[in-house]
Design an enzyme around this catalytic site. Structure first.
Site, short mmCIF file in Angstrom:
data_model
loop_
_atom_site.label_atom_id
_atom_site.label_comp_id
_atom_site.label_asym_id
_atom_site.label_seq_id
_atom_site.Cartn_x
_atom_site.Cartn_y
_atom_site.Cartn_z
N ARG A 61 13.49 -10.13 15.80
CA ARG A 61 12.17 -10.47 15.25
C ARG A 61 11.48 -9.23 14.68
O ARG A 61 10.63 -9.34 13.79
CB ARG A 61 11.32 -11.18 16.30
N GLU A 66 13.19 -7.49 30.09
CA GLU A 66 12.47 -8.34 31.04
C GLU A 66 13.46 -9.33 31.67
O GLU A 66 13.35 -9.68 32.83
CB GLU A 66 11.35 -9.09 30.32
P1 AMP Z 1 10.79 -5.33 26.69
O1 AMP Z 1 12.01 -4.50 26.40
O2 AMP Z 1 10.72 -5.80 28.10
O3 AMP Z 1 9.52 -4.65 26.23
O4 AMP Z 1 10.95 -6.66 25.85
C1 AMP Z 1 10.65 -6.70 24.49
C2 AMP Z 1 11.65 -7.44 23.69
O5 AMP Z 1 12.08 -8.64 24.32
C3 AMP Z 1 11.09 -7.81 22.35
O6 AMP Z 1 12.08 -7.60 21.35
C4 AMP Z 1 10.72 -9.27 22.49
O7 AMP Z 1 11.08 -9.99 21.34
C5 AMP Z 1 11.50 -9.78 23.70
N1 AMP Z 1 10.64 -10.40 24.72
C6 AMP Z 1 10.45 -9.97 25.98
N2 AMP Z 1 9.63 -10.75 26.67
C7 AMP Z 1 9.27 -11.74 25.82
C8 AMP Z 1 8.38 -12.87 25.93
N3 AMP Z 1 7.72 -13.14 27.06
N4 AMP Z 1 8.22 -13.65 24.82
C9 AMP Z 1 8.88 -13.37 23.68
N5 AMP Z 1 9.71 -12.33 23.52
C10 AMP Z 1 9.91 -11.51 24.57
#
Ligand code: AMP
Length: 175
Positions: free
Chosen positions: A60, A97
């Site tokens: 995205r 996550e």
């Molecule tokens: P992080 O590495 O934990 O900051 O996660 C960020 C990445 O995971 C981004 O590329 C987001 O598109 C995706 N992502 C993580 N959590 C979510 C969520 N709750 N909703 C949508 N996309 C998420």
């Protein structure tokens, strides 16, 4: 369009992609010309003249990053999931996550540019963006900022990002 109006284009999908996760779905925002344009204009406007390369994180981040790069008249560097980039590359491992993964960048992704704006749709734990920062540093690039549409502030991802400017349009204090 105000940020409160913009927020109405983000849809919560509970228990996706697995139980306990509230997925922030930006497809309604992308469906709306004015909302998509608002996001791109706000990010591009803030960084015009301050960066010379935009970096998008798969997948995205490509959508927003490509539009921001076009708006600024700049090139786009890609950070991709493993096995997608054909040329010489560097890899960085990161925690997500929901799981863990690796990101890659072409060694020549920045060309002779160095002031980089990293763009993704959402900041959660910060693992993804911190891997992108690590990759830019491997290329001797300077991360001017990381910009997101959405920040899940309760996950404190910005504390993991080694850059002075972490910018998000819409912040959720809690789920
Ligand atoms: P992080 O590495 O934990 O900051 O996660 C960020 C990445 O995971 C981004 O590329 C987001 O598109 C995706 N992502 C993580 N959590 C979510 C969520 N709750 N909703 C949508 N996309 C998420």
């Amino acid at each position: 369009m105000t940020l409160d109006e913009l927020k109405t284009y983000i849809r919560d999908i509970r228990d996706f992609p697995k139980p306990g996760i509230v997925f922030k779905d930006i497809t309604p925002l992308l469906t709306s010309g004015p909302a998509f344009q608002e996001v791109v204009d706000r990010i591009a406007g803030r960084y015009r003249g301050r960066v010379d390369m935009v970096l998008g994180i798969e997948s995205r981040g490509f959508i927003i990053g490509a539009a921001v790069a076009y708006a600024l008249g700049l090139g786009l560097a890609l950070v991709r999931k493993p096995g997608k980039l054909p040329h010489e590359r560097y890899a960085a491992r990161y925690e997500l996550e929901y799981g863990s993964d690796t990101l890659e960048i072409h060694r020549d992704a920045l060309g002779d540019r160095s002031r980089v704006l990293i763009v993704d749709d959402l900041l959660a734990t910060g693992g993804t963006a911190s891997a992108a920062i690590e990759l830019v540093r491997r290329l001797d690039g300077d991360v001017v900022a990381c910009a997101f549409i959405i920040e899940l502030a309760f996950l404190k991802g910005r504390t993991r990002l080694a850059t002075d400017d972490v910018f998000s349009l819409i912040t959720y204090a809690g789920e």
